[in-house]
Design a protein around this motif. Structure first.
Motif, PDB file in Angstrom:
ATOM      1  N   ALA A 323     -28.786  84.871  13.586  1.00 36.54           N
ATOM      2  CA  ALA A 323     -28.354  85.873  12.626  1.00 36.54           C
ATOM      3  C   ALA A 323     -26.934  86.539  13.164  1.00 36.54           C
ATOM      4  O   ALA A 323     -25.852  86.609  12.392  1.00 36.54           O
ATOM      5  CB  ALA A 323     -29.298  87.222  12.354  1.00 36.54           C
ATOM      6  N   GLN A 324     -26.734  86.675  14.467  1.00 37.18           N
ATOM      7  CA  GLN A 324     -25.515  86.968  14.900  1.00 37.18           C
ATOM      8  C   GLN A 324     -24.710  85.925  14.832  1.00 37.18           C
ATOM      9  O   GLN A 324     -23.173  86.023  14.540  1.00 37.18           O
ATOM     10  CB  GLN A 324     -25.668  87.387  16.540  1.00 37.18           C
ATOM     11  N   ALA A 325     -25.072  84.649  15.093  1.00 35.96           N
ATOM     12  CA  ALA A 325     -23.860  83.430  15.315  1.00 35.96           C
ATOM     13  C   ALA A 325     -23.234  83.296  13.744  1.00 35.96           C
ATOM     14  O   ALA A 325     -22.366  82.828  13.729  1.00 35.96           O
ATOM     15  CB  ALA A 325     -24.477  82.436  15.807  1.00 35.96           C
ATOM     16  N   LEU A 326     -24.379  83.332  12.759  1.00 39.20           N
ATOM     17  CA  LEU A 326     -24.118  83.123  11.463  1.00 39.20           C
ATOM     18  C   LEU A 326     -23.048  84.014  11.101  1.00 39.20           C
ATOM     19  O   LEU A 326     -21.979  83.772  10.314  1.00 39.20           O
ATOM     20  CB  LEU A 326     -25.083  83.397  10.436  1.00 39.20           C
ATOM     21  N   GLY A 327     -22.873  85.169  11.255  1.00 42.59           N
ATOM     22  CA  GLY A 327     -21.781  86.336  10.816  1.00 42.59           C
ATOM     23  C   GLY A 327     -22.392  86.781   9.520  1.00 42.59           C
ATOM     24  O   GLY A 327     -21.523  86.414   8.401  1.00 42.59           O
ATOM     25  N   ILE A 328     -23.392  87.361   9.356  1.00 40.11           N
ATOM     26  CA  ILE A 328     -23.873  87.788   8.000  1.00 40.11           C
ATOM     27  C   ILE A 328     -23.090  88.778   7.180  1.00 40.11           C
ATOM     28  O   ILE A 328     -22.365  89.656   8.117  1.00 40.11           O
ATOM     29  CB  ILE A 328     -25.150  88.643   8.076  1.00 40.11           C
ATOM     30  N   GLY A 329     -22.760  88.605   5.945  1.00 39.74           N
ATOM     31  CA  GLY A 329     -21.952  89.583   5.310  1.00 39.74           C
ATOM     32  C   GLY A 329     -21.909  89.087   3.732  1.00 39.74           C
ATOM     33  O   GLY A 329     -22.248  88.052   3.459  1.00 39.74           O
ATOM     34  N   GLY A 458     -31.669  62.450   9.865  1.00 36.65           N
ATOM     35  CA  GLY A 458     -31.509  63.308  11.156  1.00 36.65           C
ATOM     36  C   GLY A 458     -30.788  64.784  11.184  1.00 36.65           C
ATOM     37  O   GLY A 458     -30.936  65.390  12.033  1.00 36.65           O
ATOM     38  N   PHE A 459     -30.013  64.737  10.202  1.00 39.14           N
ATOM     39  CA  PHE A 459     -29.175  65.930   9.991  1.00 39.14           C
ATOM     40  C   PHE A 459     -29.989  67.059   9.947  1.00 39.14           C
ATOM     41  O   PHE A 459     -29.593  68.371  10.289  1.00 39.14           O
ATOM     42  CB  PHE A 459     -28.023  65.645   8.885  1.00 39.14           C
ATOM     43  N   TYR A 460     -30.911  67.141   9.115  1.00 42.66           N
ATOM     44  CA  TYR A 460     -31.947  68.328   8.663  1.00 42.66           C
ATOM     45  C   TYR A 460     -33.188  68.567   9.496  1.00 42.66           C
ATOM     46  O   TYR A 460     -33.848  69.358   9.235  1.00 42.66           O
ATOM     47  CB  TYR A 460     -32.370  67.729   7.115  1.00 42.66           C
ATOM     48  N   SER A 461     -33.198  67.782  10.591  1.00 43.14           N
ATOM     49  CA  SER A 461     -34.188  68.102  11.576  1.00 43.14           C
ATOM     50  C   SER A 461     -33.978  68.176  12.910  1.00 43.14           C
ATOM     51  O   SER A 461     -33.217  67.391  13.531  1.00 43.14           O
ATOM     52  CB  SER A 461     -35.316  67.073  11.341  1.00 43.14           C
ATOM     53  N   ILE A 462     -34.573  69.033  13.573  1.00 44.66           N
ATOM     54  CA  ILE A 462     -34.095  69.415  14.902  1.00 44.66           C
ATOM     55  C   ILE A 462     -35.676  69.566  15.813  1.00 44.66           C
ATOM     56  O   ILE A 462     -36.410  70.400  15.235  1.00 44.66           O
ATOM     57  CB  ILE A 462     -33.422  70.663  15.261  1.00 44.66           C
ATOM     58  N   ASN A 463     -35.880  68.657  16.743  1.00 46.07           N
ATOM     59  CA  ASN A 463     -36.897  68.949  17.510  1.00 46.07           C
ATOM     60  C   ASN A 463     -36.549  69.294  18.803  1.00 46.07           C
ATOM     61  O   ASN A 463     -35.774  69.067  19.674  1.00 46.07           O
ATOM     62  CB  ASN A 463     -37.711  67.543  17.692  1.00 46.07           C
ATOM     63  N   GLN A 475     -26.365  77.177  18.144  1.00 46.70           N
ATOM     64  CA  GLN A 475     -25.273  76.875  17.672  1.00 46.70           C
ATOM     65  C   GLN A 475     -25.248  75.492  16.693  1.00 46.70           C
ATOM     66  O   GLN A 475     -24.660  75.337  15.938  1.00 46.70           O
ATOM     67  CB  GLN A 475     -23.997  76.616  18.611  1.00 46.70           C
ATOM     68  N   PRO A 476     -26.045  74.431  17.352  1.00 47.38           N
ATOM     69  CA  PRO A 476     -26.036  73.018  16.371  1.00 47.38           C
ATOM     70  C   PRO A 476     -26.616  73.455  14.946  1.00 47.38           C
ATOM     71  O   PRO A 476     -26.262  72.994  14.042  1.00 47.38           O
ATOM     72  CB  PRO A 476     -27.198  72.552  17.171  1.00 47.38           C
ATOM     73  N   LEU A 477     -27.584  74.778  15.085  1.00 49.28           N
ATOM     74  CA  LEU A 477     -28.371  74.836  13.695  1.00 49.28           C
ATOM     75  C   LEU A 477     -27.389  75.497  12.853  1.00 49.28           C
ATOM     76  O   LEU A 477     -27.106  75.296  11.619  1.00 49.28           O
ATOM     77  CB  LEU A 477     -29.633  75.739  14.008  1.00 49.28           C
ATOM     78  N   VAL A 478     -26.727  76.650  13.227  1.00 43.55           N
ATOM     79  CA  VAL A 478     -25.891  77.176  12.612  1.00 43.55           C
ATOM     80  C   VAL A 478     -24.412  76.399  12.010  1.00 43.55           C
ATOM     81  O   VAL A 478     -24.205  76.387  10.655  1.00 43.55           O
ATOM     82  CB  VAL A 478     -25.007  78.394  13.324  1.00 43.55           C
TER      83      VAL A 478
END
Length: 681
Positions: A323-329, A458-463, A475-478
């Motif tokens: 949430a912090q890395a996204l910059g919610i607004g 593979g872009f949409y999955s992280i293990n 950071q990779p997910l954001v």
């Protein structure tokens, strides 16, 4: 006392006779669609044998109006293949229809439609009068009621359901005078009693105001008509759906042009609100947010017992960091959270918090639910309930779901994921501590990640190997969820095409029929989401020669496109269809965007003077998906040569221009079916 008892006895006898009045239920055929019947609420009898794949159904519980009424009733379990009575209630269009397999019927998915209906047991609701004859949007009617229903026809001339307590209508107009039994007792407030010979005249009742939906000959719902009948609830329809039946003698093309060009029609108002109203909490501040990452984001948080308390805390810390890395607004990303276990529940929706600080504080207060890891159920919940306008969905922002999974799901995810993708939701999976080799026998659905995510690249999955290393993927997910250009599932069949209409303007068409063709083109165009980044529309008219009426980049709003179609002037001349296909390929589709599906819709009324097969084959080889619509003297062999494979799904024929409108639904349905069948690699 004697007079009182006599009056009481008379009233009771009148009531008994009223109760004995039997409702005449009209019969409909298996292929009758709800949208073809004007009545907003009715009871009909379905014949045996309607459980057939040719009678298509769209949706689950709530069905799109061009579904077969009888097969939808079988799908919902109201009747079986032996037939029976069904109560149908029209409701507003829905933002997405979910396909499913139920009671031997496979229903299909659809991103959205302008009108819906509900089916329930074929018993009259208290206080509602049902029609003995159904009104169709075309000139045909069901068989007339029996002689015994004559009195009923005299009593009520407008065969639409009438709620017990009259609601305000748009422009009330008086109908025929009704009569009610004369009695010393107070008059009932429910359904009026049947007229009798001793009846005294009563006040005239207001009729229903009627209007018309030109595009599909059905009903439409305005923004003010929000209070609709809900499935399995007692909520009442506060305002009857406005409908209008054109006179049977009026030409279709004249009827279509009366109000077709009115701006501002809301095609897809759903009328549905969230099942779970979540009021926004007071905000300390409202941030504009990261404007380079405008997405509507839902995290599915694993609250199952398998994760344990310590790892649940690590998950909350991870979500707070995201949430912090996204910059919610308000002008950037918005984020809500659904926690799942045995059953999913919304912790907060998109509009609850408008800055990262408030959101992080709220995440820290989330309590673990426990239970199993029912990810499939959670995806279905999010698809149906989360991305609604009432929950803060902004429409112009991509919808993204990130699923957090400890180990593996305890239910199946494939079907729920497919329906979510077809609704335009981009699904990401973050799996932590995946099943070891010795544990894979316990996984219910092997390769569940590939079956669920938007694309299998593979872009949409992280293990992640451990919850303790989860912080490394913030950071990779954001970066991935903010890369809106790669959010492929935001593209649906309604917002991801360049559609070029190739219109026969030859002398055999005639001025009146040409206007009907333009109305057909407009009716198709208005069902798509039109902008410079969504679906774009272009048009070519041809005779011996060809004329570019407007290109894909000429107009970027739906209203501008509809106005441009209206302004096309009839040319008149010969019929060189092959040359027109080549011209459209060069002037329209060669300028199509790389990420758009190129769709050509050609309308002609006769045999071409030149060859069509070679130009059509060249168009197909260049990625153009071709649909051919022939009218009157059009040659079937040419229509098949023009159409993409399989020809039966891309080629249509009507005997008269006035019947073109019948293929609007089918054409859009085929475009969406083809789009949803694309490979996901």
């Amino acid at each position: 006392l004697g007079v009182f008892l006599t009056c009481t006895y008379t009233a009771k006898e009148a009531t008994k006779k009223t109760k004995k009045a039997k409702l005449y239920v009209p019969q409909i055929d298996c292929d009758v669609k709800a949208g073809k019947i004007i009545n907003p609420e009715f009871i009909a009898k379905c014949p045996p044998g309607c459980q057939d794949v040719k009678h298509r159904v769209y949706g689950t519980d709530i069905y799109a109006s061009f579904s077969s009424v009888c097969n939808a009733a079988i799908h919902s379990g109201i009747i079986d293949n032996t037939g029976g009575k069904v109560l149908v209630q029209k409701v507003a269009g829905h933002s997405g229809y979910r396909g499913s397999f139920s009671n031997g019927v496979r229903s299909l998915s659809l991103p959205r439609w302008r009108e819906s209906f509900l089916v329930s047991e074929g018993k009259p609701r208290k206080g509602v009068t049902y029609p003995s004859t159904l009104e169709y949007s075309s000139s045909k009617m069901t068989r007339q009621s029996s002689t015994g229903d004559t009195a009923c026809k005299e009593h009520q001339t407008t065969p639409v359901p009438t709620p017990a307590t009259e609601m305000a209508t748009t422009t009330p107009t008086p109908t025929t005078t009704t009569t009610e039994p004369s009695t010393t007792l107070p008059q009932p407030t429910t359904t009026p009693a049947a007229p009798r010979a001793t009846a005294a005249p009563a006040k005239a009742r207001p009729g229903l105001h009627r209007g018309r939906d030109m595009a599909f000959r059905g009903t439409s719902t305005s923004a003010s008509n929000r209070n609709i009948l809900r499935h399995n609830t007692g909520a009442q329809h506060q305002e009857p759906v406005a409908t209008f039946q054109r006179a049977a003698s009026s030409p279709v093309h004249l009827a279509m042009e009366i109000d077709s060009w009115k701006p501002g029609l809301s095609l897809f108002d759903t009328g549905f609100s969230s099942k779970e109203e979540l009021n926004p909490k007071p905000l300390e501040s409202i941030s504009q947010g990261n404007q380079n990452c405008k997405v509507d984001l839902s995290f599915l948080m694993d609250g199952s017992w398998s994760i344990g308390k310590r790892r649940f805390q690590l998950q909350k810390r991870f979500l707070g960091n995201v949430a912090q890395a996204l910059g919610i607004g308000s002008a950037g990303p918005l984020m809500g959270i659904v926690q799942y276990g045995d059953d999913p529940s919304t912790e907060f929706n998109l509009k609850t918090y408008a800055n990262s600080k408030d959101l992080r504080n709220a995440i820290e207060k989330i309590q673990q639910k426990g239970g199993l890891s029912n990810v499939g159920k959670a995806l279905s919940f999010v698809n149906k309930n989360f991305f609604l306008d009432a929950n803060g969905n902004r429409g112009g922002a991509p919808n993204v779901v990130v699923v957090m999974v400890d180990g593996w799901p305890t239910d199946r995810v494939e079907e729920a994921s497919r329906l979510a993708r077809e609704s335009g939701i981009n699904i990401f999976f973050v799996t932590v501590e995946a099943a070891a080799q010795s544990e894979k026998q316990n996984v219910i659905e092997p390769n569940f990640v590939d079956k669920a995510v938007c694309r299998t690249s593979g872009f949409y999955s992280i293990n992640v190997p451990s919850w303790f290393s989860l912080h490394k993927v913030v950071q990779p997910l954001v970066k991935r969820v903010c890369d809106t250009e790669r959010l492929a599932c935001s593209k649906t069949c309604l917002n991801a095409a360049d559609i070029g209409f190739v219109i026969d303007g030859s002398s055999s068409v005639g001025t009146g029929n040409f206007r009907t063709v333009l109305q057909f083109v407009a009716n198709i165009s208005k069902e798509f989401e039109i902008s410079d980044t969504d679906t774009r529309i272009g048009a070519v008219q041809y005779t011996y020669e060809q004329r570019l009426e407007f290109s894909f980049d000429k107009y970027s709003t739906k209203q501008d496109v509809l106005n441009a179609i209206k302004r096309i002037s009839y040319w008149s001349g010969g019929t060189s269809t092959g040359a027109a296909i080549s011209y459209a390929s060069e002037q329209l589709f060669s300028k199509s965007k790389p990420n758009k599906r190129k769709i050509m819709i050609l309308i002609t009324d006769g045999r071409s003077y030149d060859d069509v097969s070679v130009p059509a084959m060249a168009a197909h080889q260049n990625g153009v998906i071709a649909y051919s619509i022939g009218v009157a003297w059009a040659a079937p062999d040419e229509l098949e040569a023009i159409a993409s494979d399989p020809a039966k799904e891309h080629s249509f024929f009507v005997d008269d221009f006035d019947n073109l409108y019948r293929y609007v639904n089918q054409l859009i349905q085929n475009i969406c079916t083809e789009f949803n069948s694309q490979p996901r690699n």
